[in-house]
Design a protein around this motif. Structure first.
Motif, short mmCIF file in Angstrom:
data_model
loop_
_atom_site.label_atom_id
_atom_site.label_comp_id
_atom_site.label_asym_id
_atom_site.label_seq_id
_atom_site.Cartn_x
_atom_site.Cartn_y
_atom_site.Cartn_z
N GLY A 13 0.82 -1.20 0.00
CA GLY A 13 0.00 0.00 0.00
C GLY A 13 0.85 1.26 0.00
O GLY A 13 2.06 1.21 -0.12
N GLY A 14 0.16 2.38 0.15
CA GLY A 14 0.88 3.63 0.29
C GLY A 14 0.54 4.69 -0.72
O GLY A 14 -0.46 4.60 -1.44
N VAL A 15 1.40 5.65 -0.78
CA VAL A 15 1.21 6.87 -1.56
C VAL A 15 1.03 6.58 -3.05
O VAL A 15 1.63 5.64 -3.59
CB VAL A 15 2.39 7.85 -1.32
N SER A 16 0.22 7.40 -3.69
CA SER A 16 0.04 7.32 -5.14
C SER A 16 1.37 7.56 -5.85
O SER A 16 2.11 8.48 -5.49
CB SER A 16 -0.99 8.38 -5.57
N ASN A 17 1.69 6.71 -6.80
CA ASN A 17 2.94 6.79 -7.57
C ASN A 17 4.18 6.49 -6.74
O ASN A 17 5.28 6.91 -7.08
CB ASN A 17 3.08 8.16 -8.25
N GLY A 18 3.99 5.75 -5.65
CA GLY A 18 5.11 5.43 -4.78
C GLY A 18 5.96 4.27 -5.26
O GLY A 18 7.12 4.15 -4.87
N GLY A 19 5.38 3.38 -6.07
CA GLY A 19 6.11 2.21 -6.55
C GLY A 19 5.39 0.90 -6.27
O GLY A 19 5.97 -0.17 -6.43
N LYS A 20 4.12 0.97 -5.85
CA LYS A 20 3.37 -0.22 -5.47
C LYS A 20 3.25 -1.23 -6.61
O LYS A 20 3.56 -2.41 -6.45
CB LYS A 20 1.96 0.17 -4.99
N THR A 21 2.79 -0.77 -7.75
CA THR A 21 2.59 -1.68 -8.88
C THR A 21 3.91 -2.22 -9.39
O THR A 21 4.02 -3.41 -9.69
CB THR A 21 1.81 -0.96 -10.01
N THR A 22 4.91 -1.38 -9.49
CA THR A 22 6.24 -1.82 -9.93
C THR A 22 6.75 -2.93 -9.03
O THR A 22 7.23 -3.97 -9.50
CB THR A 22 7.23 -0.64 -9.94
N LEU A 23 6.63 -2.74 -7.71
CA LEU A 23 7.08 -3.76 -6.77
C LEU A 23 6.27 -5.05 -6.95
O LEU A 23 6.84 -6.14 -7.01
CB LEU A 23 6.96 -3.27 -5.33
N CYS A 24 4.97 -4.93 -7.03
CA CYS A 24 4.13 -6.14 -7.14
C CYS A 24 4.44 -6.93 -8.39
O CYS A 24 4.59 -8.16 -8.31
CB CYS A 24 2.65 -5.76 -7.12
N LEU A 25 4.54 -6.27 -9.52
CA LEU A 25 4.82 -6.99 -10.77
C LEU A 25 6.18 -7.68 -10.70
O LEU A 25 6.33 -8.84 -11.13
CB LEU A 25 4.75 -6.04 -11.95
N SER A 26 7.17 -7.00 -10.16
CA SER A 26 8.51 -7.59 -10.04
C SER A 26 8.52 -8.73 -9.03
O SER A 26 9.19 -9.75 -9.23
CB SER A 26 9.52 -6.52 -9.63
N LEU A 27 7.77 -8.56 -7.94
CA LEU A 27 7.72 -9.59 -6.91
C LEU A 27 7.01 -10.85 -7.42
O LEU A 27 7.44 -11.96 -7.12
CB LEU A 27 7.01 -9.03 -5.67
N VAL A 28 5.96 -10.67 -8.21
CA VAL A 28 5.28 -11.82 -8.83
C VAL A 28 6.29 -12.63 -9.64
O VAL A 28 6.41 -13.85 -9.50
CB VAL A 28 4.09 -11.37 -9.70
N GLU A 29 7.04 -11.94 -10.48
CA GLU A 29 8.01 -12.61 -11.35
C GLU A 29 9.09 -13.33 -10.52
O GLU A 29 9.41 -14.49 -10.77
CB GLU A 29 8.65 -11.58 -12.28
#
Length: 194
Positions: A13-29
């Motif tokens: 979670g957290g701030v908008s444009n903080g890196g949430k989606t980038t982290l999730c996609l990389s973590l999935v991989e």
């Protein structure tokens, strides 16, 4: 006979444009490469229809960075369904992992109670604004939306979490994405291995 294990549910979670989606996609991989059954749900998938989201008091934009903009009943149904499906999937090496990403995921008690780990991105206002300007949204945003709504709501929701003593690991969104990924991966992987 192998028994199924409940998924580890990890919140990003957290701030908008903080890196949430980038982290999730990389973590999935990275988790998949380690042999972990992992899936991801994004809170953005559960926004209400635009016409059902109230207008900001300025009348210039809708209040999308608030709890009233999210269909939480639908999101909780999706989470429960995904958990049930994942419980049926066994792995010899690990428990399944469900990553849930969104800016308000820890502000809903029913969802927050499900997390085994919580990561929360923070950013200074100027960097959050700069990143927001560089993104393209389906519906263009008025310039006033960030300073009059997005940032103030982030501060309100963050303050709610602090007052409630929500157990979460704060991630500095200015750290490099690989640094953040490696840290979270090192913390999540051991908790899911059999």
């Amino acid at each position: 006979m192998e028994t199924s294990r409940s998924p580890q549910i990890v919140g990003i979670g957290g701030v908008s444009n903080g890196g949430k989606t980038t982290l999730c996609l990389s973590l999935v991989e990275k988790l998949r490469q380690a042999g972990v059954n992992v899936e991801m749900l994004q809170q953005d998938e559960f926004f209400k229809e635009v016409e059902d989201i109230p207008w900001h008091k300025s009348g210039v934009f809708r209040i999308c960075d608030d709890k009233v903009a999210i269909d939480m009943a639908k999101m909780m149904e999706a989470v429960r369904s995904r958990v049930a499906k994942m419980q049926k999937t066994n792995s010899a090496q690990s428990a399944p992992v469900l990553l849930i990403e969104g800016f308000l995921i820890f502000n809903y008690e029913c969802l927050n109670a499900m997390f085994s780990r919580r990561y929360f991105f923070t950013l200074p206002k100027d960097i959050a604004w700069e990143r927001r300007l560089s993104r393209e949204y389906r519906t263009p945003e008025p310039a006033a939306m960030f300073p009059k709504h997005v940032w103030p709501m982030y501060l309100i929701h963050y303050d709610e979490l602090k007052k409630a003593n929500v157990d979460m690991v704060e991630l500095n969104g200015t750290d490099g994405p690989n640094t953040i990924l490696e840290r979270v991966f090192r913390e999540v992987l051991p908790s899911v291995l059999r």
